[in-house]
Design a protein around this motif. Sequence first.
Motif, PDB file in Angstrom:
ATOM      1  N   TYR A  56       0.841  -1.201   0.000  1.00 60.39           N
ATOM      2  CA  TYR A  56       0.000   0.000   0.000  1.00 60.39           C
ATOM      3  C   TYR A  56       0.873   1.247   0.000  1.00 60.39           C
ATOM      4  O   TYR A  56       1.757   1.404   0.846  1.00 60.39           O
ATOM      5  CB  TYR A  56      -0.912   0.033   1.225  1.00 60.39           C
ATOM      6  CG  TYR A  56      -1.750   1.299   1.296  1.00 60.39           C
ATOM      7  CD1 TYR A  56      -2.759   1.530   0.367  1.00 60.39           C
ATOM      8  CD2 TYR A  56      -1.507   2.274   2.258  1.00 60.39           C
ATOM      9  CE1 TYR A  56      -3.514   2.689   0.397  1.00 60.39           C
ATOM     10  CE2 TYR A  56      -2.261   3.439   2.307  1.00 60.39           C
ATOM     11  CZ  TYR A  56      -3.265   3.634   1.376  1.00 60.39           C
ATOM     12  OH  TYR A  56      -4.004   4.795   1.418  1.00 60.39           O
ATOM     13  N   GLN A  74       0.659   5.227   0.323  1.00 60.08           N
ATOM     14  CA  GLN A  74      -0.183   6.268   0.909  1.00 60.08           C
ATOM     15  C   GLN A  74      -0.183   7.534   0.060  1.00 60.08           C
ATOM     16  O   GLN A  74       0.769   7.819  -0.664  1.00 60.08           O
ATOM     17  CB  GLN A  74       0.323   6.572   2.325  1.00 60.08           C
ATOM     18  CG  GLN A  74      -0.269   7.780   3.009  1.00 60.08           C
ATOM     19  CD  GLN A  74      -1.747   7.590   3.308  1.00 60.08           C
ATOM     20  OE1 GLN A  74      -2.236   6.481   3.422  1.00 60.08           O
ATOM     21  NE2 GLN A  74      -2.469   8.685   3.427  1.00 60.08           N
ATOM     22  N   SER A 103       1.962   5.924   6.388  1.00 64.96           N
ATOM     23  CA  SER A 103       0.972   4.898   6.087  1.00 64.96           C
ATOM     24  C   SER A 103      -0.064   4.817   7.208  1.00 64.96           C
ATOM     25  O   SER A 103       0.208   5.240   8.340  1.00 64.96           O
ATOM     26  CB  SER A 103       1.673   3.552   5.919  1.00 64.96           C
ATOM     27  OG  SER A 103       0.883   2.652   5.187  1.00 64.96           O
ATOM     28  N   PRO A 104      -1.253   4.293   6.921  1.00 63.42           N
ATOM     29  CA  PRO A 104      -2.290   4.204   7.966  1.00 63.42           C
ATOM     30  C   PRO A 104      -1.827   3.378   9.159  1.00 63.42           C
ATOM     31  O   PRO A 104      -1.043   2.436   9.018  1.00 63.42           O
ATOM     32  CB  PRO A 104      -3.451   3.513   7.247  1.00 63.42           C
ATOM     33  CG  PRO A 104      -3.205   3.705   5.796  1.00 63.42           C
ATOM     34  CD  PRO A 104      -1.725   3.773   5.638  1.00 63.42           C
ATOM     35  N   LEU A 134       2.109  -2.046   4.753  1.00 65.14           N
ATOM     36  CA  LEU A 134       1.852  -0.606   4.866  1.00 65.14           C
ATOM     37  C   LEU A 134       3.200   0.089   4.999  1.00 65.14           C
ATOM     38  O   LEU A 134       3.857   0.019   6.032  1.00 65.14           O
ATOM     39  CB  LEU A 134       0.980  -0.328   6.091  1.00 65.14           C
ATOM     40  CG  LEU A 134      -0.369  -1.059   6.137  1.00 65.14           C
ATOM     41  CD1 LEU A 134      -1.065  -0.800   7.471  1.00 65.14           C
ATOM     42  CD2 LEU A 134      -1.262  -0.625   4.986  1.00 65.14           C
ATOM     43  N   ASP A 191       5.766   3.170   5.299  1.00 65.28           N
ATOM     44  CA  ASP A 191       6.015   4.578   5.610  1.00 65.28           C
ATOM     45  C   ASP A 191       7.050   5.079   4.598  1.00 65.28           C
ATOM     46  O   ASP A 191       8.243   4.754   4.688  1.00 65.28           O
ATOM     47  CB  ASP A 191       6.574   4.737   7.037  1.00 65.28           C
ATOM     48  CG  ASP A 191       5.492   4.691   8.097  1.00 65.28           C
ATOM     49  OD1 ASP A 191       4.299   4.651   7.745  1.00 65.28           O
ATOM     50  OD2 ASP A 191       5.850   4.697   9.289  1.00 65.28           O
ATOM     51  N   GLN A 245      -3.062   5.102  -3.372  1.00 62.52           N
ATOM     52  CA  GLN A 245      -4.091   6.099  -3.127  1.00 62.52           C
ATOM     53  C   GLN A 245      -3.534   7.492  -3.370  1.00 62.52           C
ATOM     54  O   GLN A 245      -2.504   7.861  -2.801  1.00 62.52           O
ATOM     55  CB  GLN A 245      -4.612   5.992  -1.683  1.00 62.52           C
ATOM     56  CG  GLN A 245      -5.301   7.231  -1.117  1.00 62.52           C
ATOM     57  CD  GLN A 245      -6.612   7.582  -1.801  1.00 62.52           C
ATOM     58  OE1 GLN A 245      -7.205   6.754  -2.483  1.00 62.52           O
ATOM     59  NE2 GLN A 245      -7.075   8.809  -1.626  1.00 62.52           N
ATOM     60  N   ARG A 260     -10.968   5.023   1.589  1.00 65.31           N
ATOM     61  CA  ARG A 260     -11.028   5.028   3.058  1.00 65.31           C
ATOM     62  C   ARG A 260     -12.439   4.839   3.581  1.00 65.31           C
ATOM     63  O   ARG A 260     -12.651   4.151   4.591  1.00 65.31           O
ATOM     64  CB  ARG A 260     -10.439   6.339   3.600  1.00 65.31           C
ATOM     65  CG  ARG A 260     -10.435   6.438   5.112  1.00 65.31           C
ATOM     66  CD  ARG A 260      -9.813   7.749   5.574  1.00 65.31           C
ATOM     67  NE  ARG A 260     -10.551   8.897   5.118  1.00 65.31           N
ATOM     68  CZ  ARG A 260     -11.633   9.404   5.728  1.00 65.31           C
ATOM     69  NH1 ARG A 260     -12.098   8.805   6.834  1.00 65.31           N
ATOM     70  NH2 ARG A 260     -12.242  10.470   5.264  1.00 65.31           N
TER      71      ARG A 260
END
Length: 436
Positions: A52, A54, A61-62, A82, A84, A143, A418
């Motif tokens: 993923y 971001q 990242s989430p 995820l 960063d 995203q 989201r």
Amino acid sequence: MAVHRQPGTVITDHTFSVPLDHAAPDGERIEIYAREVVAAGREHDTLPWLLYLQGGPGGRSPRPLGRDGWLTRALDDYRVLLLDQRGTGRSTPATRQTLPTRGDAAAQARYLSCFRADSIVRDCELVRSQLLGPDERWSVLGQSFGGFCAVTYLSFAPQGLKEVFITGGLPGLRSSAADVYRAAYPRVARKNAAHYARYPGDVATARAVTRLLRDEVVTLPHGGRLTPEAFQALGLMLGSATGSHTLHYLLEDAFVASPHGPVLSDSFLTEAQHHLSFAGNPLYAVLHEAIYGQRSVSPHGTGWAADAVRADFPEFDAATALAGDGPVLFTGETIHPWMFETDPALAPLRETADLLARREQWPDLYDAAQLAVNEVPVAAAIYHDDMYVDTAHSLATAGAVRGLRTWVTDEYEHDGLRVSGGRVLDRLVRLARGEL
């Protein structure tokens, strides 16, 4: 390597050492952090990986809270990573506190020139090779700015990709920063019109707030200035699913009575600061226009494009609005030099940001020839009248990427991934697999 359990998930921490400058692999290194998430009970299964990326730039990242949001759908099929992105979250940070260790503003700007999508993609390739092995491919979900990175990935390292899902993030391959903002201001004006049609009473409130900020010096709790332009920047939230309502509730609490007459309430100032401060993601401001820099498109750099283009849209001028009886228009995803004066988190980076804005000959981020012969399945959600990414630019790029399938929808705003509870991701997965 720490392992944690949350409701429905098992989370594993990973750190990776990568070159600061991938053109100098034996030089300085920085750290990249990534969080692996897998469905509880499947942690020992052999599962395909989904990386993923971001939105941002500069967004970490989430931080998941169990099996929630789009992860609900992703974990049905994938082991999710995820990431960063460099400079964010638990990766080697780049902030007003850390950047002075690099030296003066010129040294900081040189350092940050290595923090764009091309470097992020090379980081991803090193991570993929270490986690999966050099011959294994993974899927990527991008995203917003993460989608920009995904298109860079397709351009320069498609051999690492099994499939790509993009949500609200198909960039203009040949769009300069000026092109991006010239297309953006009319979209933001439409979002303003929709907001004021929904909440007509906000016209008078916004004018009253702007008038007070014009006539008085107002300081936010963290010491920053709330100017008319900063107040207008609250319009950044208008591009999300609930942003218009959030802005309305903020304005609803704007004034309280004091012995000296109406004043801006502490609750309003605190909430405004929450929305306006870049303390949590300074790279969003510092690198925002740099993500559009490409030598073949704009060899002379980005040059504070949003600020320059704004002069072509006088309806966004607060003084002009107050001189008449029309609404004060909020602005959108635009970064301006004055932000590095009013925000304490950005003020120490003002000269660095200016040097980046004036930097010339940014390397190209996309390879049109490679995209034209792409063989990786790609599915992209394009949100109709997306406030942050121009629909026309996205559709042009969709047509330039061989085999890319689009889903154009007005059911969601830019944050559809989201807020959709996995429905957006599910549709893209099925599109890429040929099930739709």
